[in-house]
Design a protein around this motif. Structure first.
Motif, mmCIF file in Angstrom:
data_model
loop_
_atom_site.group_PDB
_atom_site.id
_atom_site.type_symbol
_atom_site.label_atom_id
_atom_site.label_comp_id
_atom_site.label_asym_id
_atom_site.label_seq_id
_atom_site.Cartn_x
_atom_site.Cartn_y
_atom_site.Cartn_z
ATOM 1 N N ASP A 33 0.781 -1.246 0.064
ATOM 2 C CA ASP A 33 0.102 0.078 0.133
ATOM 3 C C ASP A 33 0.900 1.369 0.032
ATOM 4 O O ASP A 33 1.433 1.427 1.018
ATOM 5 N N GLU A 68 1.004 3.781 2.940
ATOM 6 C CA GLU A 68 1.768 3.422 4.244
ATOM 7 C C GLU A 68 3.000 4.255 4.495
ATOM 8 O O GLU A 68 3.061 4.616 5.661
ATOM 9 N N HIS A 78 -1.601 2.185 11.765
ATOM 10 C CA HIS A 78 -2.470 1.000 11.716
ATOM 11 C C HIS A 78 -1.926 -0.154 11.260
ATOM 12 O O HIS A 78 -2.312 -1.238 11.954
ATOM 13 N N ALA A 79 -1.081 -0.187 10.207
ATOM 14 C CA ALA A 79 -0.523 -1.242 9.830
ATOM 15 C C ALA A 79 0.598 -1.889 10.783
ATOM 16 O O ALA A 79 0.643 -2.953 10.975
ATOM 17 N N TRP A 80 1.382 -0.952 11.632
ATOM 18 C CA TRP A 80 2.297 -1.516 12.565
ATOM 19 C C TRP A 80 1.759 -1.626 14.006
ATOM 20 O O TRP A 80 2.675 -1.568 14.703
ATOM 21 N N VAL A 87 -2.331 -4.896 16.328
ATOM 22 C CA VAL A 87 -2.487 -5.019 14.807
ATOM 23 C C VAL A 87 -3.758 -6.081 14.321
ATOM 24 O O VAL A 87 -3.534 -7.119 14.728
ATOM 25 N N GLU A 143 -5.985 -7.470 8.081
ATOM 26 C CA GLU A 143 -6.558 -6.711 7.109
ATOM 27 C C GLU A 143 -7.428 -7.369 5.987
ATOM 28 O O GLU A 143 -7.607 -6.697 4.791
ATOM 29 N N ARG A 190 6.153 -7.324 6.278
ATOM 30 C CA ARG A 190 5.157 -6.991 5.425
ATOM 31 C C ARG A 190 4.440 -7.977 4.560
ATOM 32 O O ARG A 190 3.459 -8.157 4.176
ATOM 33 N N LYS A 202 2.903 -10.773 6.254
ATOM 34 C CA LYS A 202 1.547 -10.376 6.425
ATOM 35 C C LYS A 202 0.667 -10.455 5.359
ATOM 36 O O LYS A 202 -0.797 -10.795 5.457
#
Length: 673
Positions: free
Chosen positions: A520, A523, A532-534, A549, A552, A584, A587
């Motif tokens: 994304d 980010e 939000h991502a981390w 976390v 998504e 990442r 994830k």
């Protein structure tokens, strides 16, 4: 012309007046391990002072042997060491600058068997377990800090900075996760902050009121069991009361699972944590981390987040950052792109730091100043990083340079890198090159493919070939199948990959392609998306500033990466950034297969083997990231005509997309033309 009035306004810190609000932050360089170390350090810092930076913070010096970063690391605890420091302070002062010495006790991060900490728990980033300091040893360490501060002032430093951030010894005392002591230096909040407050008081008592006393606080710990924002604010007020003149803000611990300074972190991402400190105290507060342009720095001061800005790596990239800001030439600043490749990655692998975009950094004594003895007509073929760097440096030395680029635009492989999520800063690198080429009057021949006839006809005294690389196509059945794409096709936007993708090759390019397909771009540009991502708590209300976390949902593509080597994928990625990219991709549910051999690509998909066992992966596309070949066609034609062209960059060595080596090689060649 951008106006940066607040950045350029003087500020009084204690008894010292700083000429502007821009500070060179402390960083490890390991220059002391090279030949002529004191001359190198003096030249390094003096160049930044001459570039009009308002204040320089030195790299960290331990107050005792247990606190060094590594065996032989910087240590200041004896008067016999003062002459080497005086060489640095005299050089900085002669250049019109001011410099303070950072005092850093590495605590359980010290890579020495005798490392110590508030307890005996081992840091996951160190092979050595610490020995818990006794109460008397804690008091002795306080005295050691004060003694080093006194020596620093004696050596001519304008003050000292106490390093209390990033998970080093002092930070280990302030956080409950690492401080389970039951003496006066542990227990509740008041006990955990006693150690740093004792240090500040002791240092102030030893150095008096004249020299600056800066304290670097952890504005957000980013580790489980760290301080929360309210505790940090209360601690900052106590540090002010203990005698500090200025508070500098650090972010995170080195063992944090959240990135803090890589290019994937949005600019000025930690502003709210810094503002929390600023609103708690009346003394000046300094912002740090991911501040790399005058515009970002100006806005932080204008909005009341901080009074000064600390920029470490940006001063590696351009020692004249402050001067160019004053002159209204911000577009000429060689911007730090947050890549970490030549600075942190080298430090973490026991090498000396320099800078990808500025190979002179830390190597100032190796590059001659002024013009070349004889001005020459120089042709540079190839407008990628190597070609542009060579053209700029040659023009700076007085040569008449013509730069040929077959494409209609400059950039070469930079145009591929800059579209990868987390690598938007490469736009700045390209902007700097383009502005500098124009400023120096380099003749550009864009959309013009140079020929051997034109180059070998005597119009040029020197010919530099920087024609880059061509993608390597592996030799197995089906590589010409319609499912097959090159990484160039994908990253240039010429082809759109489908929902099911196999990537052949797991070097840096393969990982970049995976990130491009799944990542994304927001980010690295928007704080909210990054937090939000981390799992960062924007309010810093939780211990360590962390939050849960959340998942998504399913990624937008299914990606499977392959490599021939029978080792974990990503082993060759950067030490300080590779873990971020791998996290990442994990994830995003990327599958990774090593030890693969490839049989064919056909309508069914990719046929491959692992340990001799055949498999078929149904995919829409297979992206080839299987290395490169040097593009030497023009070079070989010139040699055949009796010319003596010089090879640089990918045309010389086709190892990944190595801008670090390419720019260094190009810069050094320009010095000897």
């Amino acid at each position: 012309m951008a106006i940066h009035d607040r950045l350029l306004t003087p500020l009084t810190v204690g008894a010292t007046v700083l000429p502007n609000r821009m500070v060179m932050g402390a960083m490890h360089t390991r220059l002391e391990t090279l030949d002529r170390p004191h001359e190198r350090l003096a030249a390094f810092y003096a160049a930044r002072a001459a570039g009009e930076i308002g204040l320089i913070l030195s790299g960290g010096f331990a107050p005792n042997p247990q606190g060094v970063m590594e065996p032989g690391g910087p240590l200041l605890n004896r008067e016999e060491q003062l002459d080497e420091h005086r060489a640095v302070t005299r050089a900085v002062h002669a250049a019109g600058g001011k410099i303070v010495l950072q005092i850093l006790h590495a605590g359980r991060y010290a890579k020495v068997p005798e490392c110590v900490g508030p307890g005996a728990a081992k840091a996951r980033i160190n092979a050595y377990a610490p020995r818990a300091l006794s109460t008397e040893e804690v008091r002795a360490t306080v005295a050691d800090f004060a003694a080093t501060a006194a020596l620093a002032v004696q050596a001519g430093y304008d003050g000292v900075e106490i390093m209390g951030s990033e998970g080093y010894l002092i930070n280990e005392f302030t956080a409950a996760v690492t401080n389970a002591r039951d003496d006066e230096y542990g227990g509740g909040f008041e006990g955990r902050i006693r150690f740093p407050l004792d240090i500040v008081r002791a240092v102030r008592a030893r150095i008096g009121r004249e020299p600056m006393l800066i304290y670097r606080i952890s504005s957000i710990d980013l580790v489980e069991g760290g301080m929360n924002g309210a505790e940090i604010a209360a601690f900052a007020r106590a540090v002010e009361a203990a005698g500090a003149d200025l508070i500098n803000t650090g972010v995170g611990w080195h063992e944090s699972a959240v990135p803090t300074i890589a290019a994937c972190v949005p600019r000025a991402a930690w502003r709210d944590a810094i503002r929390n400190v600023k609103e708690a105290v009346s003394i000046p507060v300094m912002a740090s981390n991911r501040i790399n342009t005058p515009e970002v720095a100006e806005e932080l001061i204008a909005s009341g987040v901080a009074d000064l800005v600390s920029m470490a790596r940006p001063l590696l990239a351009d020692p004249d950052f402050a001067k160019k800001t004053r002159l209204g030439a911000a577009d000429e600043i060689n911007t730090c792109i947050g890549c970490n490749q030549a600075c942190l990655d080298r430090i973490f692998t026991e090498r000396t730091a320099t800078c990808l975009v500025n190979p002179r950094a830390g190597r100032e004594i190796e590059f001659p100043a002024g013009s070349a003895p004889l001005a020459k007509r120089v042709a540079v073929v190839g407008g990628g990083p190597a070609g542009m760097a060579c053209a700029i440096n040659a023009a700076e030395r007085g040569h008449a340079v013509t730069l040929f680029e077959a494409d209609a635009r400059l950039g070469g492989q930079l145009n591929l890198a800059k579209v990868v999520p987390g690598k938007a800063e490469f736009h700045e690198m390209l902007r700097y090159f383009e502005v500098r080429l124009k400023k120096l009057g380099v003749t550009l021949r864009l959309g013009a493919r140079a020929t051997a006839d034109a180059l070998a006809g005597g119009a040029f005294d020197e010919i530099v070939i920087a024609t880059g690389v061509t993608p390597r196509v592996p030799d197995f059945a089906g590589v010409d199948h319609p499912k097959v794409l090159s990484y160039v096709d994908v990253l240039s936007g010429k082809a759109e990959a489908g929902e099911r993708v196999a990537i052949i090759g797991a070097g840096g390019i393969g990982f970049d392609v995976a990130e491009y397909l799944l990542g994304d771009a927001r980010e690295s540009l928007e704080r909210g998306v990054f937090f939000h991502a981390w799992g960062v708590d924007p309010a810093n209300a939780s211990a360590g500033g962390l939050t849960q976390v959340n998942g998504e949902g399913a990624p937008r593509r299914s990606v499977h990466m392959f490599q021939r080597k029978a080792e974990p994928l990503g082993r060759g990625l950067g030490k300080s950034t590779g873990w971020i990219l791998k996290a990442r991709l994990r994830k995003a549910s990327v599958m990774m297969t090593s030890g693969a051999t490839y049989d064919a690509i056909d309508d069914e998909g990719l046929h491959y083997r692992v340990d001799g066992k055949p498999h078929v992966l149904a995919v829409d596309h297979v992206v080839l990231c299987a290395g490169q070949h040097s593009n030497r066609t023009l070079h070989d034609e010139l040699v055949a005509r009796g010319a003596k062209p010089r090879l640089i960059g990918g045309a010389d060595v086709a190892a990944e997309l190595d801008a670090l080596r390419a720019i260094d090689q190009a810069t050094r060649l320009a010095m000897i033309l």
